[in-house]
Design a protein around this motif. Structure first.
Motif: not given
Ligand SMILES: Cc1cc2nc3c(=O)[nH]c(=O)nc-3n(C[C@H](O)[C@H](O)[C@H](O)COP(=O)(O)OP(=O)(O)OC[C@H]3O[C@@H](n4cnc5c(N)ncnc54)[C@H](O)[C@@H]3O)c2cc1C
Ligand code: FES
Length: 270
Positions: A13-17, A48-49, A85-90
């Motif tokens: 899971t993305l935590r932050r960028r 996803e995507r 790089c476009d992923l959002e947190a979560g």
């Protein structure tokens, strides 16, 4: 010919960028990260995507001491890296690794030479060297100060020597000229070993310089990869040397991405 054992894919899971400047990001994710050697990589895609068919290879940049999170240093250059790089947190990302072979772990105090996202394999190494009380020498070259994405992550743990083509930060000139300058000053001595990762022309120039001045040289290749674990032959490079027997080709994802410069036929053609 053997393929590397396929590793189990994990969804993290993305935590932050984290913005590293110069258009690059540390893509930090929560989820277990196996022990990974500097230079090993993961095949990565968004859950996803994902806009293309195949995942893309990325070196591990950070790994928490307890393996509970990690990050990749990503520069958006195409559809896959842009999607990461476009992923959002979560949101989820799928990672498969570690894959490939790391830089050798029996070299004391290697001199690390990086360009662009070739910086990625060296943060783990710098952290290990710092913990052992032997700060790593990192030479990091870019066109401008802005292009030295990630340099601040090394400031307190390594001896950083920067070079910029326009002189906006550190040594004014190419990273190879910086290496020659450090040789002249006795900061680097013939007989030592260089670990290098960056754009192909830079690695060619570093390998040629090392050969000329008597430095041993290992390179981590950023060869285009399809499967990442030895079945498609899409990542082969021409090689020579004992560890390949008589076979003149090597799959970067299995026997690489790290090679000694003298093993790579392309590096002999300068
Ligand atoms: C072992 C390994 C570790 C890597 N580690 C990182 C990392 O830590 N951070 C990072 O940002 N990137 C890293 N890369 C590079 C990254 O995997 C590629 O740039 C990837 O192709 C990006 O996918 P994309 O879909 O965004 O772009 P793509 O559509 O695959 O490519 C975008 C553009 O870059 C060109 N291109 C891509 N790869 C190559 C190549 N190897 N040689 C020449 N041209 C190429 C393509 O032709 C195209 O023009 C690594 C590659 C390898 C093999
Ligand atoms: S990427 Fe398929 S064999 Fe290496």
């Amino acid at each position: 010919m053997l393929a590397a054992p396929m590793k189990q894919s994990r969804v993290h899971t993305l935590r932050r960028r984290r913005d590293l400047g110069g258009g690059s990001f540390a893509i930090e994710f929560d989820g277990s990260v196996p022990v990974t050697g500097p230079g090993q990589f993961f095949m990565v895609r968004t859950a996803e995507r994902w806009p293309v068919q195949l995942p893309r290879p990325f070196s591990i940049y950070e790994r928490a001491a307890d393996g509970s999170w990690g990050s990749f240093l990503v520069k958006p250059v195409g559809p896959g890296s842009r999607a990461l790089c476009d992923l959002e947190a979560g949101e989820g990302l799928v990672v498969n690794g570690p894959l490939g072979l790391p830089f050798p772990d029996d070299i004391e105090d290697p001199i690390c030479v990086a360009g662009g996202v070739g910086l990625a394999p060296f943060l783990l190494l710098a952290q290990q060297a710092h913990a052992a009380g032997r700060p790593l020498r990192l030479l990091f070259g870019g066109r401008t100060r802005e292009a030295l994405s990630g340099i601040d992550d090394f400031a307190s743990i390594a001896r950083v020597f920067a070079s910029t083509d326009d002189g906006s930060h550190g040594f004014h000139g190419l990273v190879t000229a910086l290496l020659e300058d450090l040789l002249a000053k006795g900061e680097v001595e013939a007989g030592e070993t260089v670990f290098c990762c960056g754009p192909d022309p830079m690695m060619h120039a570093v390998a040629a310089l090392c050969e000329r001045v008597g430095l041993r040289c290992f390179l981590s290749l950023e060869t285009y990869m399809a499967c990442g674990y030895g079945v498609c032959n899409g990542c082969t490079v021409e090689v020579q040397g004992e560890r390949f027997g008589d076979w003149p080709y090597s799959r970067t994802c299995v026997e690489g991405p790290v090679y000694e410069a003298c093993e790579l036929r392309a590096m002999q053609r300068h």
